[in-house]
Design a protein around this motif. Structure first.
Motif, PDB file in Angstrom:
ATOM      1  N   TYR A   1     -11.803   1.268   3.701  1.00 44.40           N
ATOM      2  CA  TYR A   1     -10.405   0.854   3.846  1.00 44.40           C
ATOM      3  C   TYR A   1      -9.666   1.063   2.528  1.00 44.40           C
ATOM      4  CZ  TYR A   1     -11.664  -1.514   8.201  1.00 44.40           C
ATOM      5  OH  TYR A   1     -12.104  -1.798   9.474  1.00 44.40           O
ATOM      6  N   ALA A   2      -8.369   1.252   2.642  1.00 43.77           N
ATOM      7  CA  ALA A   2      -7.482   1.247   1.480  1.00 43.77           C
ATOM      8  C   ALA A   2      -6.231   0.478   1.866  1.00 43.77           C
ATOM      9  CB  ALA A   2      -7.136   2.665   1.047  1.00 43.77           C
ATOM     10  N   VAL A   3      -5.498   0.028   0.870  1.00 42.81           N
ATOM     11  CA  VAL A   3      -4.244  -0.683   1.106  1.00 42.81           C
ATOM     12  C   VAL A   3      -3.112   0.086   0.429  1.00 42.81           C
ATOM     13  CG1 VAL A   3      -2.930  -2.793   0.621  1.00 42.81           C
ATOM     14  CG2 VAL A   3      -5.296  -2.939   1.393  1.00 42.81           C
ATOM     15  N   VAL A   4      -1.988   0.179   1.139  1.00 46.06           N
ATOM     16  CA  VAL A   4      -0.788   0.829   0.628  1.00 46.06           C
ATOM     17  C   VAL A   4       0.299  -0.234   0.490  1.00 46.06           C
ATOM     18  CG1 VAL A   4       0.999   2.556   1.090  1.00 46.06           C
ATOM     19  CG2 VAL A   4      -1.373   2.991   1.770  1.00 46.06           C
ATOM     20  N   VAL A   5       1.014  -0.218  -0.615  1.00 48.45           N
ATOM     21  CA  VAL A   5       2.159  -1.112  -0.811  1.00 48.45           C
ATOM     22  C   VAL A   5       3.375  -0.255  -1.105  1.00 48.45           C
ATOM     23  CG1 VAL A   5       3.178  -2.957  -2.185  1.00 48.45           C
ATOM     24  CG2 VAL A   5       0.738  -3.016  -1.646  1.00 48.45           C
TER      25      VAL A   5
ATOM     26  N   ALA B   1      -3.305  -2.066  -5.094  1.00 47.07           N
ATOM     27  CA  ALA B   1      -2.175  -1.253  -4.627  1.00 47.07           C
ATOM     28  C   ALA B   1      -0.874  -1.713  -5.276  1.00 47.07           C
ATOM     29  CB  ALA B   1      -2.067  -1.331  -3.106  1.00 47.07           C
ATOM     30  N   GLU B   2      -0.700  -3.027  -5.419  1.00 46.29           N
ATOM     31  CA  GLU B   2       0.491  -3.543  -6.091  1.00 46.29           C
ATOM     32  C   GLU B   2       0.531  -3.101  -7.549  1.00 46.29           C
ATOM     33  OE1 GLU B   2       0.133  -7.708  -5.449  1.00 46.29           O
ATOM     34  OE2 GLU B   2       1.187  -7.658  -3.508  1.00 46.29           O
ATOM     35  N   LEU B   3      -0.631  -3.080  -8.187  1.00 44.88           N
ATOM     36  CA  LEU B   3      -0.698  -2.620  -9.571  1.00 44.88           C
ATOM     37  C   LEU B   3      -0.348  -1.139  -9.659  1.00 44.88           C
ATOM     38  CD1 LEU B   3      -1.332  -3.248 -12.506  1.00 44.88           C
ATOM     39  CD2 LEU B   3      -3.766  -2.817 -12.011  1.00 44.88           C
ATOM     40  N   ALA B   4      -0.828  -0.351  -8.696  1.00 46.61           N
ATOM     41  CA  ALA B   4      -0.480   1.071  -8.676  1.00 46.61           C
ATOM     42  C   ALA B   4       1.027   1.253  -8.521  1.00 46.61           C
ATOM     43  CB  ALA B   4      -1.222   1.780  -7.541  1.00 46.61           C
ATOM     44  N   LEU B   5       1.646   0.449  -7.648  1.00 50.19           N
ATOM     45  CA  LEU B   5       3.095   0.535  -7.473  1.00 50.19           C
ATOM     46  C   LEU B   5       3.832   0.197  -8.764  1.00 50.19           C
ATOM     47  CD1 LEU B   5       5.644   0.836  -5.765  1.00 50.19           C
ATOM     48  CD2 LEU B   5       5.308  -1.500  -4.956  1.00 50.19           C
ATOM     49  N   ARG B   6       3.308  -0.745  -9.516  1.00 54.17           N
ATOM     50  CA  ARG B   6       3.957  -1.126 -10.772  1.00 54.17           C
ATOM     51  C   ARG B   6       3.903  -0.019 -11.816  1.00 54.17           C
ATOM     52  NH1 ARG B   6       1.016  -6.396 -12.435  1.00 54.17           N
ATOM     53  NH2 ARG B   6       2.264  -6.089 -14.336  1.00 54.17           N
ATOM     54  N   THR B   7       3.024   0.957 -11.624  1.00 53.78           N
ATOM     55  CA  THR B   7       2.991   2.083 -12.563  1.00 53.78           C
ATOM     56  C   THR B   7       4.085   3.100 -12.276  1.00 53.78           C
ATOM     57  OG1 THR B   7       1.463   3.483 -11.273  1.00 53.78           O
ATOM     58  CG2 THR B   7       0.476   1.823 -12.725  1.00 53.78           C
ATOM     59  N   CYS B   8       4.835   2.910 -11.178  1.00 59.18           N
ATOM     60  CA  CYS B   8       5.923   3.833 -10.840  1.00 59.18           C
ATOM     61  C   CYS B   8       7.178   3.462 -11.623  1.00 59.18           C
ATOM     62  CB  CYS B   8       6.232   3.789  -9.344  1.00 59.18           C
ATOM     63  SG  CYS B   8       4.879   4.339  -8.294  1.00 59.18           S
ATOM     64  N   PRO B   9       7.811   4.402 -12.304  1.00 55.38           N
ATOM     65  CA  PRO B   9       9.082   4.113 -12.982  1.00 55.38           C
ATOM     66  C   PRO B   9      10.142   3.691 -11.977  1.00 55.38           C
ATOM     67  CG  PRO B   9       8.159   6.215 -13.709  1.00 55.38           C
ATOM     68  CD  PRO B   9       7.358   5.780 -12.519  1.00 55.38           C
ATOM     69  N   PRO B  10      11.222   3.067 -12.439  1.00 54.38           N
ATOM     70  CA  PRO B  10      12.265   2.580 -11.520  1.00 54.38           C
ATOM     71  C   PRO B  10      12.853   3.655 -10.620  1.00 54.38           C
ATOM     72  CG  PRO B  10      12.556   1.640 -13.702  1.00 54.38           C
ATOM     73  CD  PRO B  10      11.479   2.671 -13.838  1.00 54.38           C
TER      74      PRO B  10
ATOM     75  N   PRO C   1       8.905   4.820  -3.168  1.00 52.27           N
ATOM     76  CA  PRO C   1       7.759   4.659  -4.061  1.00 52.27           C
ATOM     77  C   PRO C   1       6.734   3.683  -3.497  1.00 52.27           C
ATOM     78  CG  PRO C   1       9.587   3.355  -4.857  1.00 52.27           C
ATOM     79  CD  PRO C   1      10.111   4.132  -3.683  1.00 52.27           C
ATOM     80  N   GLY C   2       5.483   3.964  -3.841  1.00 54.72           N
ATOM     81  CA  GLY C   2       4.423   3.110  -3.331  1.00 54.72           C
ATOM     82  C   GLY C   2       3.154   3.309  -4.121  1.00 54.72           C
ATOM     83  N   GLY C   3       2.205   2.411  -3.891  1.00 58.16           N
ATOM     84  CA  GLY C   3       0.916   2.480  -4.556  1.00 58.16           C
ATOM     85  C   GLY C   3      -0.213   2.427  -3.555  1.00 58.16           C
ATOM     86  N   ILE C   4      -1.290   3.128  -3.851  1.00 56.63           N
ATOM     87  CA  ILE C   4      -2.467   3.170  -2.979  1.00 56.63           C
ATOM     88  C   ILE C   4      -3.656   2.643  -3.768  1.00 56.63           C
ATOM     89  CG2 ILE C   4      -3.973   4.607  -1.561  1.00 56.63           C
ATOM     90  CD1 ILE C   4      -1.735   6.667  -1.432  1.00 56.63           C
ATOM     91  N   SER C   5      -4.387   1.730  -3.157  1.00 56.10           N
ATOM     92  CA  SER C   5      -5.555   1.151  -3.816  1.00 56.10           C
ATOM     93  C   SER C   5      -6.726   2.119  -3.768  1.00 56.10           C
ATOM     94  CB  SER C   5      -5.953  -0.144  -3.112  1.00 56.10           C
ATOM     95  OG  SER C   5      -6.604   0.151  -1.868  1.00 56.10           O
ATOM     96  N   PRO C   6      -7.732   1.908  -4.585  1.00 56.80           N
ATOM     97  CA  PRO C   6      -9.009   2.595  -4.373  1.00 56.80           C
ATOM     98  C   PRO C   6      -9.627   2.145  -3.043  1.00 56.80           C
ATOM     99  CG  PRO C   6      -8.876   1.704  -6.602  1.00 56.80           C
ATOM    100  CD  PRO C   6      -7.728   1.120  -5.823  1.00 56.80           C
TER     101      PRO C   6
END
Length: 416
Positions: A198-202, A295-304, A275-280
């Motif tokens: 499984y993976a999670v997308v935010v 996934a939330e942490l990955a999203l936070r790596t996206c610039p505004p 924009p979004g983030g995908i978990s391992p």
């Protein structure tokens, strides 16, 4: 044409007598009715024990026969009972088609018994029954329709409650709650394996209109054809279950053998879902809480101003920066301190050059081509950056600091 002859008081008297006489034969009619239902479908007996089925059929037929000859202004006890039966059968899980069939079957049985009681012995009574045929079958149709409406309304309510329960289970997993049997109950309700990839997308809330990535349906959803938390949605062979939040949209992705995060990222980028983030990838429903945080942490790596969907496993250094915002701000100040004092336009040129040089894997020639300048111009700008930061891009440790400081600067919206 003279129209239909109105029913007289005498007609109602004969009809009432016929119905009263029929009630004396009710046990044999119920036996025949239950037998006909069993011959039509074994599901009747699987849902209801024989004794319970007999008692409920007896009550329904008694009320139905009594209603045929009841005064026109009497309360429709038959419809009240049909509503109760419809609700009960929906909760018991008897298919609606079999509920309607039972009413039709009972109607034919009662009508045949009424006609049989007068045929060949009482022509006047037979004529009255024939004139009352429309009324009798209208009553049967009304009972079946009322039971159907109550059944469908109850089914919708049961589905709503089931979806709410599944949403609660999924939310508990995404929040990382631990409770005995939680993952197993969610797996059964969502029709997904408890243990699997499984993976999670935010996704950011302002972009949730890109949920086109959920179009299509998994075959397992087809058992009731409804949408919602409780049923996986299909996209490019991937199964998604989505949950809306106030500030984001969370998707749980079930990966089959041979599927990986590249397919998830391609699908979401193709639908402009970012924009979004995908978990391992995690190994079961019980690990969705950890996957959501990743996934939330990955999203936070996206610039505004980002519009893409990023994978945490490809953004680890940047994730380390955003996970410590105070330390990231200190890093920007320490590394880019003198750079930040420049005029905005001058500072932007140097930042862009460093960003492009890193994107081109340290090739000044390729960076120059993308920046539409001479490669010597790129070298000159990089040397100036080294002077301003007191760091050398040729030293690995300095290069790491410059790269992380650039990420932190971008994530802060370009402000030091």
């Amino acid at each position: 044409m003279g129209g239909r002859r109105p029913r007289t008081g005498h007609d109602w008297k004969l009809l009432a007598e016929s119905c009263t006489a029929l009630l004396e034969r009710l046990p044999e009619l119920v036996d025949e009715h239950v037998g006909q239902l069993a011959a039509y479908s074994p599901v009747y007996g699987q849902v209801l024990p024989h004794d319970q089925q007999w008692r409920e059929a007896e009550a329904a037929m008694r009320i139905g026969i009594t209603a045929i000859s009841a005064p026109r202004d009497s309360p429709r006890r038959d419809l009240q009972h049909a509503e109760e039966v419809g609700r009960r059968r929906a909760r018991q899980g008897l298919p609606l088609e079999l509920v309607v069939h039972a009413y039709r079957c009972a109607g034919y049985l009662v009508w045949d018994a009424l006609m049989e009681s007068a045929a060949g012995r009482d022509p006047e009574r037979l004529a009255v029954l024939v004139r009352c045929a429309t009324m009798v079958w209208s009553a049967v149709d009304a009972q079946a329709a009322t039971a159907s409406q109550a059944y469908l309304a109850t089914e919708r309510e049961l589905r709503r409650r089931t979806d709410e329960q599944l949403q609660a289970l999924l939310d508990a997993l995404l929040e990382g709650q631990e409770a005995p049997g939680l993952a197993a109950r969610a797996a059964a309700g969502l029709d997904l394996p408890e243990h699997g990839a499984y993976a999670v997308v935010v996704l950011r809330a302002e972009r949730h209109d890109a949920r086109d990535g959920r179009e299509g349906r998994d075959g397992r959803e087809g058992r009731d054809g409804r949408e919602g938390c409780g049923r996986p949605m299909l996209g490019a062979g991937l199964r998604f279950i989505w949950r809306m939040r106030a500030d984001c949209e969370i998707g749980v992705v079930a990966l089959d053998a041979g599927q990986g995060l590249d397919a998830v990222a391609r699908l979401l980028d193709g639908r402009r879902a970012g924009p979004g983030g995908i978990s391992p990838v995690v190994s079961g429903l019980g690990e969705l809480g950890r996957a959501r945080r990743w996934a939330e942490l990955a999203l936070r790596t996206c610039p505004p101003d980002a519009r893409g969907v990023v994978r945490l496993d490809q953004r680890m250094p940047t994730a380390l920066v955003v996970s410590e915002p105070d330390l990231a701000g200190r890093l920007v100040s320490d590394v880019f301190g003198s750079l930040l004092e420049l005029e905005p336009g001058d500072r932007a040129v140097l930042i862009e050059t460093l960003d492009m040089w890193l994107a081109c894997e340290g090739s000044a020639g390729r960076a120059a081509g993308r920046l539409y300048c001479h490669r010597n111009t790129v070298f000159n700008r990089l040397r100036r950056l080294e002077q301003l930061t007191c760091r050398s891009l040729a030293r690995p440790r300095d290069l790491i600091e410059m790269t992380l400081a650039l990420d932190a600067y971008r994530l802060a919206g370009g402000h030091g």
